[in-house]
Design a protein around this motif. Sequence first.
Motif, PDB file in Angstrom:
ATOM      1  N   ALA A 364       0.845  -1.205   0.000  1.00 26.78           N
ATOM      2  CA  ALA A 364       0.000   0.000   0.000  1.00 26.78           C
ATOM      3  C   ALA A 364       0.878   1.252   0.000  1.00 26.78           C
ATOM      4  N   ILE A 365       1.909   1.232   0.829  1.00 31.45           N
ATOM      5  CA  ILE A 365       2.854   2.362   0.899  1.00 31.45           C
ATOM      6  C   ILE A 365       3.501   2.581  -0.469  1.00 31.45           C
ATOM      7  N   GLU A 366       3.921   1.479  -1.097  1.00 34.63           N
ATOM      8  CA  GLU A 366       4.583   1.565  -2.407  1.00 34.63           C
ATOM      9  C   GLU A 366       3.634   2.135  -3.460  1.00 34.63           C
ATOM     10  N   GLU A 367       2.374   1.713  -3.428  1.00 39.57           N
ATOM     11  CA  GLU A 367       1.388   2.193  -4.408  1.00 39.57           C
ATOM     12  C   GLU A 367       1.102   3.687  -4.189  1.00 39.57           C
ATOM     13  N   MET A 368       0.997   4.094  -2.925  1.00 40.02           N
ATOM     14  CA  MET A 368       0.766   5.508  -2.620  1.00 40.02           C
ATOM     15  C   MET A 368       1.946   6.360  -3.104  1.00 40.02           C
ATOM     16  N   ALA A 369       3.151   5.851  -2.917  1.00 40.34           N
ATOM     17  CA  ALA A 369       4.351   6.575  -3.378  1.00 40.34           C
ATOM     18  C   ALA A 369       4.354   6.684  -4.897  1.00 40.34           C
ATOM     19  N   ARG A 370       3.958   5.598  -5.568  1.00 37.17           N
ATOM     20  CA  ARG A 370       3.932   5.605  -7.040  1.00 37.17           C
ATOM     21  C   ARG A 370       2.925   6.625  -7.562  1.00 37.17           C
ATOM     22  N   ILE A 371       1.732   6.649  -6.952  1.00 37.53           N
ATOM     23  CA  ILE A 371       0.686   7.593  -7.372  1.00 37.53           C
ATOM     24  C   ILE A 371       1.136   9.029  -7.116  1.00 37.53           C
ATOM     25  N   THR A 372       1.786   9.263  -5.976  1.00 36.07           N
ATOM     26  CA  THR A 372       2.264  10.610  -5.628  1.00 36.07           C
ATOM     27  C   THR A 372       3.279  11.105  -6.640  1.00 36.07           C
ATOM     28  N   VAL A 373       4.231  10.238  -7.008  1.00 33.21           N
ATOM     29  CA  VAL A 373       5.252  10.604  -8.011  1.00 33.21           C
ATOM     30  C   VAL A 373       4.579  10.927  -9.338  1.00 33.21           C
ATOM     31  N   ALA A 374       3.651  10.064  -9.749  1.00 36.92           N
ATOM     32  CA  ALA A 374       2.971  10.253 -11.039  1.00 36.92           C
ATOM     33  C   ALA A 374       2.158  11.552 -11.055  1.00 36.92           C
ATOM     34  N   GLU A 375       1.476  11.848  -9.950  1.00 32.01           N
ATOM     35  CA  GLU A 375       0.688  13.089  -9.884  1.00 32.01           C
ATOM     36  C   GLU A 375       1.591  14.321  -9.929  1.00 32.01           C
ATOM     37  N   ASN A 376       2.727  14.254  -9.255  1.00 30.78           N
ATOM     38  CA  ASN A 376       3.668  15.385  -9.284  1.00 30.78           C
ATOM     39  C   ASN A 376       4.263  15.584 -10.675  1.00 30.78           C
ATOM     40  N   GLU A 377       4.403  14.487 -11.423  1.00 29.32           N
ATOM     41  CA  GLU A 377       4.965  14.580 -12.780  1.00 29.32           C
ATOM     42  C   GLU A 377       3.952  15.137 -13.767  1.00 29.32           C
ATOM     43  N   THR A 378       2.678  14.735 -13.621  1.00 28.91           N
ATOM     44  CA  THR A 378       1.661  15.141 -14.589  1.00 28.91           C
ATOM     45  C   THR A 378       0.987  16.462 -14.239  1.00 28.91           C
ATOM     46  N   GLN A 379       1.058  16.839 -12.954  1.00 28.81           N
ATOM     47  CA  GLN A 379       0.493  18.118 -12.527  1.00 28.81           C
ATOM     48  C   GLN A 379       1.630  18.993 -12.006  1.00 28.81           C
ATOM     49  N   ARG A 412      -7.113  -2.196   7.807  1.00 32.33           N
ATOM     50  CA  ARG A 412      -5.802  -2.499   7.211  1.00 32.33           C
ATOM     51  C   ARG A 412      -5.813  -2.027   5.762  1.00 32.33           C
ATOM     52  N   ILE A 413      -4.961  -1.083   5.456  1.00 37.25           N
ATOM     53  CA  ILE A 413      -4.904  -0.537   4.102  1.00 37.25           C
ATOM     54  C   ILE A 413      -3.865  -1.316   3.296  1.00 37.25           C
ATOM     55  N   ASP A 414      -4.326  -2.004   2.223  1.00 38.35           N
ATOM     56  CA  ASP A 414      -3.383  -2.713   1.341  1.00 38.35           C
ATOM     57  C   ASP A 414      -3.434  -2.104  -0.061  1.00 38.35           C
ATOM     58  N   ARG A 415      -2.703  -2.691  -0.983  1.00 40.98           N
ATOM     59  CA  ARG A 415      -2.597  -2.134  -2.345  1.00 40.98           C
ATOM     60  C   ARG A 415      -3.968  -2.074  -3.023  1.00 40.98           C
ATOM     61  N   ASN A 416      -4.774  -3.130  -2.867  1.00 41.43           N
ATOM     62  CA  ASN A 416      -6.105  -3.156  -3.493  1.00 41.43           C
ATOM     63  C   ASN A 416      -6.984  -2.016  -2.970  1.00 41.43           C
ATOM     64  N   TYR A 417      -6.890  -1.773  -1.650  1.00 42.16           N
ATOM     65  CA  TYR A 417      -7.675  -0.683  -1.044  1.00 42.16           C
ATOM     66  C   TYR A 417      -7.242   0.654  -1.654  1.00 42.16           C
ATOM     67  N   VAL A 418      -5.931   0.825  -1.830  1.00 45.99           N
ATOM     68  CA  VAL A 418      -5.410   2.076  -2.410  1.00 45.99           C
ATOM     69  C   VAL A 418      -5.924   2.255  -3.834  1.00 45.99           C
ATOM     70  N   LEU A 419      -5.829   1.199  -4.650  1.00 43.98           N
ATOM     71  CA  LEU A 419      -6.276   1.283  -6.044  1.00 43.98           C
ATOM     72  C   LEU A 419      -7.777   1.537  -6.134  1.00 43.98           C
ATOM     73  N   GLU A 420      -8.528   0.896  -5.228  1.00 44.17           N
ATOM     74  CA  GLU A 420      -9.996   1.053  -5.233  1.00 44.17           C
ATOM     75  C   GLU A 420     -10.409   2.472  -4.834  1.00 44.17           C
ATOM     76  N   HIS A 421      -9.772   3.004  -3.777  1.00 41.16           N
ATOM     77  CA  HIS A 421     -10.191   4.308  -3.252  1.00 41.16           C
ATOM     78  C   HIS A 421      -9.519   5.490  -3.944  1.00 41.16           C
ATOM     79  N   LEU A 422      -8.481   5.219  -4.714  1.00 38.85           N
ATOM     80  CA  LEU A 422      -7.855   6.298  -5.501  1.00 38.85           C
ATOM     81  C   LEU A 422      -8.043   6.029  -6.991  1.00 38.85           C
ATOM     82  N   SER A 423      -9.164   5.370  -7.316  1.00 40.54           N
ATOM     83  CA  SER A 423      -9.405   4.963  -8.712  1.00 40.54           C
ATOM     84  C   SER A 423      -9.467   6.151  -9.661  1.00 40.54           C
ATOM     85  N   LYS A 424     -10.055   7.284  -9.189  1.00 37.82           N
ATOM     86  CA  LYS A 424     -10.150   8.472 -10.054  1.00 37.82           C
ATOM     87  C   LYS A 424      -8.767   8.979 -10.417  1.00 37.82           C
TER      88      LYS A 424
END
Length: 436
Positions: A364-379, A412-424
């Motif tokens: 989950a931590i790794e997925e959140m970090a990946r999304i954060t990097v991608a958002e900073n790159e695209t925005q 318990r927040i796991d990778r699936n929870y992150v992908l589901e709740h940050l789907s947008k």
Amino acid sequence: MSMSPKQIVAELDRYIIGQAEAKRAVAIALRNRYRRSRLPEELRQEITPKNIIMKGPTGVGKTEIARRLAKLVRAPFIKVEATKFTEVGYVGRDVESMIRDLVETSVHLVKEEKMAEVEAVAREEAEKKVLSVLLAEEKKKNSDGSAAVMRETLLKSLREGREDDRLIEVEITETPKPIEMPGGMGLEINLNEMLSGLMPKKKKPRKITVKEAMNIFIVEESEKRLDLDAIHTEALRRAEQEGIIFIDEIDKITARGNTQGADVSREGVQRDILPIVEGSTVQTKYGSIKTDFILFIASGAFMLAKVEDLIPELQGRFPIRVELGSLTYDDFVKILTVPENAITKQYAELLKVDNVDLSFTDDAIEEMARITVAENETQEDIGARRLHTVMESLLDDVSFNASGDHPMVEVRIDRNYVLEHLSKEVKSLNLKKYII
């Protein structure tokens, strides 16, 4: 302060990830202050701090490094935005106000320390005041009991906190609202301070809890025992010898690279800041202060402008330059887990108040970090601040539904929870791959 530069960096590492070069620079600057303090007076006067310019994007830790550094040694610290100042002759804040703000911070810091020194005695006096009110109330209810026994029982109950929520009526000294008038040289004249010695202090009956009464009386009794002149003298000395001023957005007052908006002579602001950084004497309501030995740390993104666009005289007063890099995927993973004040730990403690036991898996931590990097790159790249946006979106449902009126629930927040709740966010990032 006898910490070595390595020890200072180790302390900063507890809260700030990466940026080794910047940490090293500020650690050396801080240690040099200690070295200077050990020299003979005549030599000490010749040695001034080597000011620092930090160059780097927003949200990578520039302000936090300076703030943590000051906190480490309890040095007076303020942060100012260079864009708040305008050249002399225009409406706006004059640059000397940063020095007066630093002195105010120093006064508050020293006063806090002195209050802590007399707190034990002040607490005893506060207890006596509250106890007398409680005894008077108890005697009205029960006139037959022994006064000594009643006193001991109430005192024990008071010290154990069992009386905290009890409402009592006490007389509180009123604090008049300050009436301030502009004075000379940018100073302010507080009429209440001038008249306080002439007019008796008014007391007003108020119905408050025992806990509130204790806190008010402790402050009142502490202030009675303070030597304000000694506090002001020490505060001036500390601001002068140990003060740190963080000047943010210094790149925004360069004339070049800034073509948008009204240009209220940015170079003029630089020239006004110059004597403060070079060393001058500023009048404050506590006395005069020399700025020669204050450590100035300037920072800016320098995306449109360059450090070289500052006027040469000001550049010369900031001989140490460090560049802070953008945060990487690995940095974000560490930011989410390593620091003592990591954002994941903060949210876990917040939700524990409402009986939610929050935990995060590694994926989950790794997925959140990946999304954060991608958002900073695209925005817009806003560094670690992006994590707050990601965390708020991720925990929106949990935060909304948690109420505290249920037994402890494990979330318990796991990778699936992150992908589901940050789907947008994920969908938006995936679509941007195909936009050329």
